[in-house]
Design a protein around this motif. Structure first.
Motif, PDB file in Angstrom:
ATOM      1  N   ASP A   1       4.498   3.903  -2.343  1.00 55.75           N
ATOM      2  CA  ASP A   1       3.710   3.634  -3.546  1.00 55.75           C
ATOM      3  C   ASP A   1       3.573   2.114  -3.665  1.00 55.75           C
TER       4      ASP A   1
ATOM      5  N   ALA B   1      -0.726  10.690 -10.539  1.00 48.87           N
ATOM      6  CA  ALA B   1      -1.241  11.423  -9.381  1.00 48.87           C
ATOM      7  C   ALA B   1      -2.106  12.611  -9.775  1.00 48.87           C
TER       8      ALA B   1
ATOM      9  N   GLY C   1       0.087   5.677  -8.773  1.00 48.35           N
ATOM     10  CA  GLY C   1       1.505   5.390  -8.605  1.00 48.35           C
ATOM     11  C   GLY C   1       2.144   4.926  -9.900  1.00 48.35           C
ATOM     12  N   ARG C   2       3.374   4.511  -9.798  1.00 45.17           N
ATOM     13  CA  ARG C   2       4.207   4.151 -10.946  1.00 45.17           C
ATOM     14  C   ARG C   2       3.510   3.187 -11.916  1.00 45.17           C
TER      15      ARG C   2
ATOM     16  N   ARG D   1      -0.368   4.729   0.547  1.00 42.47           N
ATOM     17  CA  ARG D   1       0.395   5.845   0.001  1.00 42.47           C
ATOM     18  C   ARG D   1       0.217   7.120   0.834  1.00 42.47           C
TER      19      ARG D   1
ATOM     20  N   THR E   1       2.156   0.306  -5.762  1.00 47.98           N
ATOM     21  CA  THR E   1       2.130  -0.367  -7.069  1.00 47.98           C
ATOM     22  C   THR E   1       3.417  -1.162  -7.296  1.00 47.98           C
TER      23      THR E   1
END
Ligand code: SAH
Length: 220
Positions: A138, A218, A212-213, A112, A140
């Motif tokens: 990201d 964050a 991340g998602r 990232r 994830t």
């Protein structure tokens, strides 16, 4: 790859003997990778003399290069024979990426932090790791276009297993990931079978956060 002849070769041998073999790492190809790969190139210049210590060390962007043993433990847990397509999440210094490059067929790695990702990309190219592709994103979300993967290894801790990794695992594939809270996690190994998924809880560990998602937010 030929054995690197540098002033750290002795320290590498000691690391393999005392930190890996003594603690039960048996995969010959993993041990060989640790003996060959110049870990001191993957740490900050100020830590070069501590590169083979039995500990994580700081790298840029408040992240860490993982302790050698945990890298060996997680890669051994993937059970690789050299032909696999592997997804790595959290390139960081690129050291684990280099080990994977040695023991797998192809390595797709997502980081990232642009700074860490670009530095690792250049270093890995300089080191001749031509079966590695790095993406800044990201992680994830996994890497859907390159899926399915025979193995996925995550080197940051998630609050729970991100769904995309399960979907992007080939039947027979293995996912190794630290899951838990911010203070303490366990390494989980999840195997995809024809019928579904088999989950196994392995050693306790402590990793930086997967942000991340499908990970931690964050700003936490
Ligand atoms: N194996 C690496 C570990 C680095 S620490 C090494 O030994 O050097 C974990 C890394 O995961 C950090 O570089 C961090 O920036 C990265 N990371 C955290 N969340 C991420 C995400 N969602 N996608 C990709 N990388 C992530």
């Amino acid at each position: 790859m030929t054995a690197a002849r540098d002033r750290f070769a002795g320290q590498r041998r000691e690391m393999v003997r005392r930190q890996l073999i003594a603690r039960g790492i048996r995969d010959e190809r993993v041990l060989e990778a640790f003996e060959l790969i110049p870990r001191h190139l993957y740490v900050d210049a100020s830590f070069v003399d501590r590169a083979y210590e039995d500990a994580p060390l700081p790298i840029a962007d408040r992240q860490t290069i993982s302790q050698p043993y945990i890298v060996a433990y997680m890669i051994e847990a993937l059970g690789l024979d050299g032909r696999e397509k592997v997804l790595e999440i959290g390139t960081g210094s690129g050291y684990q990426t280099a080990v994977l490059s040695h023991v797998a067929g192809r390595v797709l790695s997502v980081e990232r932090s642009p700074r860490l990702g670009r530095t690792a990309e250049k270093l890995l190219a300089d080191q001749g790791c031509h079966n590695v592709l790095i993406r800044i994103a990201d992680g994830t979300h996994g890497w859907a276009e390159e899926s399915p993967f025979d193995a996925i290894v995550v080197s940051a801790a998630a609050p729970e297993v991100p769904d995309p990794y399960l979907r992007q695992l080939a039947v027979g594939g293995r996912l190794v990931i630290p899951v838990g809270d911010e203070e303490k996690q366990f390494v989980y190994r999840i195997r995809r079978t024809r019928a579904g998924y088999e989950e196994e809880r392995m050693a306790g560990c402590r990793f930086v956060k997967l942000i991340g998602r499908y990970g931690w937010e964050a700003n936490q």
